[in-house]
Design a protein around this motif. Structure first.
Motif, PDB file in Angstrom:
ATOM      1  N   SER A 158     -39.419  29.920 -42.209  1.00  0.00           N
ATOM      2  CA  SER A 158     -39.351  28.515 -42.603  1.00  0.00           C
ATOM      3  C   SER A 158     -38.996  27.600 -41.437  1.00  0.00           C
ATOM      4  CB  SER A 158     -38.317  28.338 -43.719  1.00  0.00           C
ATOM      5  OG  SER A 158     -37.013  28.632 -43.251  1.00  0.00           O
ATOM      6  N   GLN A 183     -44.450  31.394 -39.707  1.00  0.00           N
ATOM      7  CA  GLN A 183     -44.814  31.176 -41.096  1.00  0.00           C
ATOM      8  C   GLN A 183     -46.320  31.328 -41.299  1.00  0.00           C
ATOM      9  OE1 GLN A 183     -43.099  27.744 -42.843  1.00  0.00           O
ATOM     10  NE2 GLN A 183     -44.044  28.047 -44.827  1.00  0.00           N
ATOM     11  N   GLU A 201     -48.002  34.099 -43.696  1.00  0.00           N
ATOM     12  CA  GLU A 201     -48.931  33.708 -44.760  1.00  0.00           C
ATOM     13  C   GLU A 201     -50.272  34.410 -44.606  1.00  0.00           C
ATOM     14  OE1 GLU A 201     -49.011  29.516 -44.419  1.00  0.00           O
ATOM     15  OE2 GLU A 201     -47.179  29.190 -45.604  1.00  0.00           O
ATOM     16  N   ASP A 227     -43.074  27.684 -51.654  1.00  0.00           N
ATOM     17  CA  ASP A 227     -43.916  26.502 -51.860  1.00  0.00           C
ATOM     18  C   ASP A 227     -44.123  26.304 -53.363  1.00  0.00           C
ATOM     19  OD1 ASP A 227     -45.677  24.436 -51.777  1.00  0.00           O
ATOM     20  OD2 ASP A 227     -47.333  25.562 -50.876  1.00  0.00           O
ATOM     21  N   TYR A 228     -43.651  25.162 -53.872  1.00  0.00           N
ATOM     22  CA  TYR A 228     -43.716  24.903 -55.316  1.00  0.00           C
ATOM     23  C   TYR A 228     -44.878  23.992 -55.703  1.00  0.00           C
ATOM     24  CZ  TYR A 228     -39.168  27.124 -55.470  1.00  0.00           C
ATOM     25  OH  TYR A 228     -38.147  28.028 -55.363  1.00  0.00           O
ATOM     26  N   THR A 229     -45.906  23.978 -54.873  1.00  0.00           N
ATOM     27  CA  THR A 229     -47.109  23.235 -55.263  1.00  0.00           C
ATOM     28  C   THR A 229     -47.893  23.960 -56.356  1.00  0.00           C
ATOM     29  OG1 THR A 229     -48.294  24.302 -53.435  1.00  0.00           O
ATOM     30  CG2 THR A 229     -47.326  22.125 -53.010  1.00  0.00           C
ATOM     31  N   ARG A 257     -43.929  26.838 -60.340  1.00  0.00           N
ATOM     32  CA  ARG A 257     -42.861  25.828 -60.376  1.00  0.00           C
ATOM     33  C   ARG A 257     -42.236  25.757 -61.763  1.00  0.00           C
ATOM     34  NH1 ARG A 257     -41.347  21.011 -61.932  1.00  0.00           N
ATOM     35  NH2 ARG A 257     -43.117  20.886 -63.351  1.00  0.00           N
TER      36      ARG A 257
END
Length: 776
Positions: A376, A382, A386, A442-444, A449
């Motif tokens: 992060s 990162q 990923e 990542d809460y997209t 979420r």
């Protein structure tokens, strides 16, 4: 027969963690007592479980845990036998060693190692042993000191070291008896004849190629005239030291002092020690176990490392006691940040599949947390993680988090068995690490979420959730809400709902009327309106004397003294829990109280009544919450300024320092235009040294935040002239405070003098530059 079948289940539970062995030993002893009439069948099952351990490799922690449990059970039977003068304990221990003796000579090195290890550890437990079995074990161990696997030789010399002590005692007794019978004395310079076992071990001490084996003999051999020359010879051993020889506290200190040293060269050396030397020593040991001979290990060139293995990394974290080093003030995160940067081979090899998350330990959970924390803060790392799909899917991670949180709550609510504090601490630590990981996700993804949002909302309403987990859960909940005003309102609403549910847990066993009558904090001032906290504190005793008995008083009157104490303690804990939730929420919002009715309601129904409470923990936590609220509202800070001053004068040392910090923070936040009052800080000079230091630190902070503006001096016409400005009055206030601190010898006055000198020098430097420009 049913109870016999439970033996295997007990051994299965024992392989997970060693902290449960005490309770599992009791369970196995109960099964043994229940099968007194079928003892042979019971012993066969235990021996079968011991044999199953032989196939487990050294790197598997489950094998080590199972062997520890087996030794714990045998030690318990030995103690029982010693107390009751029975022979059952000796029999079962001896039978296990008899069964394992043939396995000490098999071709498979794993089985050979485990058999030698178990026999070695049981020899340190057994109190009595048959002479025939003793000689057989001594013979097999003598052969194992020449084994080609160093780990087996190490276990063998440790066991023989125990036997050597017994044989030398027996020899001494026999020599003494012979001297008494024959009345013969040895000459002063004549040494008693040594046993063959001692000669064999001295030969191993001189010639064994493994440093661990030589060191074990140094620790086990007695210091006598014959052994002393050999021990002194080994004292000059040039083999590189292994960090595992250090105590746990020394490892932690060495790492902490090195990584936090002011000298950059020392910090680099500490990083190299942790990320190369320590991890490589463990990796070498793991690969050495898998190799047939020590010489078959690859000879590394300069700059090369052993094959990266997450098992080695987990063991390294265990060696530095990450359960403590991984806390906020520990050195674990600092060390792992440098580790991931320096060891890209471990960064590439680490994997977080579903199997990893379903079998977490404190060390593996912290390893994952440090990995994601590193990613992060490093965009390149990162992106690489990923690309390698190392980040978990949010929805799936939510289920893993839910499982660990439920385990923590189940352990706290367990009444069937006594749960040790270490077990609770480890499970809480695992849950905390997963919540730290949740901060980096990542809460997209809307589905993920919602999963996390609902889980955290549900967990916040559980009163038994530990405070640190609650804090992390609230911070994660804030991330699942949007960062705009609407998201903050949603966050506040959800947290306040959780506070209400936690408080309502007090009334779960009451009828509806009582539940409706106690839906907010009970306090001596429940029936009175709030004017200001300060006025209430000053008149509380009179108001308490005049008020009528409340429903709470009537309820307590019907209880026994024990029930009253239990209810009051439960009430205190629930109220503290509500305040802790409110405290963390206030740390994560920016809304002004004047624009949010729900925040003002929480202030009047939760925080202010707690300040008025008789319970000191409630008052102190509530004052912290009020201080955070004042940072969000200038009017609230102005209205409660006198209350904080009052608490600073009347409170104990911790409360005084807390109020000084609140006054300082409020001044920095809201009093940018002047009107600064330093009287509370100056008055604090008359209290304890800790309070004095806090006051001087706060004054120094205010000076550095721009409240102290010394007049600039400019050079015009070749002469320096002082510029007068509107800040003269504020400067005088600070000058008087500094002078007062110096005269009183206040702790920290040197800090004020240094800050003043630095600010004056800075102002003069700026003024001199301006004067030179105008003059030119």
């Amino acid at each position: 027969m049913a109870s016999i079948e439970r033996i295997a289940d007990i051994f299965v539970d024992a392989q997970d963690a060693s902290i449960n062995h005490k309770s599992l030993t009791k369970r196995l002893r109960r099964v043994e007592a229940q099968n007194e009439n079928n003892r042979s069948r019971f012993e066969e099952q235990v021996k079968a479980c011991a044999i199953r351990c032989l196939e487990v490799t050294k790197s598997e922690k489950a094998g080590q845990n199972t062997i520890k449990f087996l030794c714990s059970y045998c030690a318990a039977t030995q103690n029982q036998e010693h107390e009751s003068e029975e022979e059952d304990g000796t029999n079962i221990t001896n039978q296990i060693m008899v069964v394992l003796l043939p396995y000490m000579s098999v071709k498979d090195k794993v089985i050979r190692y485990r058999a030698t290890q178990i026999v070695s550890q049981l020899m340190g437990i057994v109190q009595e042993i048959e002479d025939e079995l003793y000689q057989a074990i001594r013979h097999e161990l003598g052969k194992r000191v020449r084994d080609k696997v160093p780990a087996i030789r190490l276990e063998a010399v440790c066991a023989l070291g125990r036997l050597l002590e017994n044989e030398m005692d027996e020899e001494a007794q026999a020599a003494e008896k012979e001297r008494d019978e024959d009345e013969e004395m040895l000459d002063e310079d004549e040494e008693p004849e040594s046993t063959g076992l001692l000669d064999k071990l001295l030969n191993v001490l001189q010639n064994d190629t493994n440093a661990e084996v030589r060191r074990a003999l140094l620790l086990n051999l007695p210091i006598e005239p014959k052994t002393l020359p050999y021990l002194l010879e080994r004292a000059r051993d040039k083999d590189a030291g292994d960090f595992r020889h250090l105590s746990l506290s020394m490892r932690e200190k060495l790492l902490r002092w090195g990584l936090r040293d002011r000298d950059e060269r020392v910090r680099k050396a500490a990083v190299k020690m942790f990320a190369t030397m320590w991890i490589e020593q463990i990796a070498r040991t793991l690969q050495q176990t898998d190799a047939d001979q020590e010489e078959t290990l690859p000879k590394l060139k300069k700059g090369e490392y052993y094959k990266a293995d997450t098992v080695a990394l987990v063991e390294l974290l265990e060696r530095i006691d990450i359960l403590n080093a991984g806390q906020d003030d520990g050195v674990g995160l600092e060390a792992m940040k440098e580790f991931w940067s320096l060891r890209p081979d471990y960064f590439r090899v680490v994997s977080f599949e579903d199997s990893f998350w379903t079998d977490l330990s404190a060390e593996s959970a912290f390893m994952a947390r440090s990995f994601y924390d590193y990613c992060s803060k490093n965009p390149n790392a990162q992106r690489q993680a990923e690309d390698d799909q190392k980040f978990p899917e949010v929805t799936r991670f939510g289920f893993h988090l839910q499982r660990e949180l439920n385990r923590a709550l189940e352990l706290r609510g367990s009444v069937e068995e006594e749960v040790e504090e270490e077990t609770l601490a480890e499970q809480d630590f695992i849950a905390e690490q997963l919540l730290h990981i949740a901060h980096t996700l990542d809460y997209t993804d809307e589905i993920g979420r919602r999963k996390m949002h609902g889980l955290l909302r549900q967990m916040l309403s559980v009163p038994d959730l530990p405070d640190e987990i609650t804090r992390l859960a609230i911070e994660t909940l804030r991330l699942t809400c949007t960062s705009d005003v609407a998201g903050e309102k949603e966050f506040i609403f959800v947290v306040q709902e959780a506070i209400a549910e936690v408080h309502d847990s007090l009334n779960d066993n009451e009828d509806e009327e009582q539940d409706n009558g106690t839906n907010r904090e009970q306090s001596p001032a429940d029936d009175e309106s709030f004017v200001s906290a300060h006025s209430e504190l000053s008149t509380r005793s009179d108001a308490t004397a005049r008020r009528k008995p409340s429903k709470l008083d009537k309820k307590l009157a019907k209880m026994t003294p024990e029930e009253q104490e239990d209810y009051q303690l439960r009430t205190l804990l629930v109220q503290l829990k509500c305040l802790n939730i409110a405290h963390t929420m206030l740390q994560n919002i920016t809304s002004d109280f004047s624009t949010n009715v729900s925040l003002e309601t929480m202030l009047n129904t939760l925080i202010i009544p707690a300040i008025q409470s008789r319970e000191a923990p409630l008052r102190e936590r509530a004052i912290e919450c009020l201080g955070l609220a004042c940072l969000l509202s200038p009017s609230l800070a102005h209205d409660n300024h006198e209350m904080f001053v009052y608490c600073m004068k009347k409170g104990h040392e911790e409360l005084r320092m807390q109020c000084l910090k609140i006054l300082c923070d409020c001044a920095v936040t809201h009093n940018k235009d002047g009107g600064l009052d330093l009287k509370p800080f100056v008055e604090a000079f008359g209290y304890s040294a800790e309070v004095q230091l806090c006051a001087t630190t706060c004054i120094a902070k205010l000076m550095m935040c721009g409240f102290y503006k010394p007049a600039l001096k400019t050079a015009e016409g070749g002469e320096e002239q002082e510029q007068e400005g509107e800040g003269d009055e504020a400067v005088e206030v600070f000058e008087n405070a500094i002078e007062e601190a110096t005269q009183c010898g206040t702790r920290g006055c040197e800090l004020l003098a240094k800050v003043k000198a630095a600010l004056v020098a800075d102002a003069q430097g700026k003024g001199q530059v301006e004067g030179d420009r105008r003059q030119s």
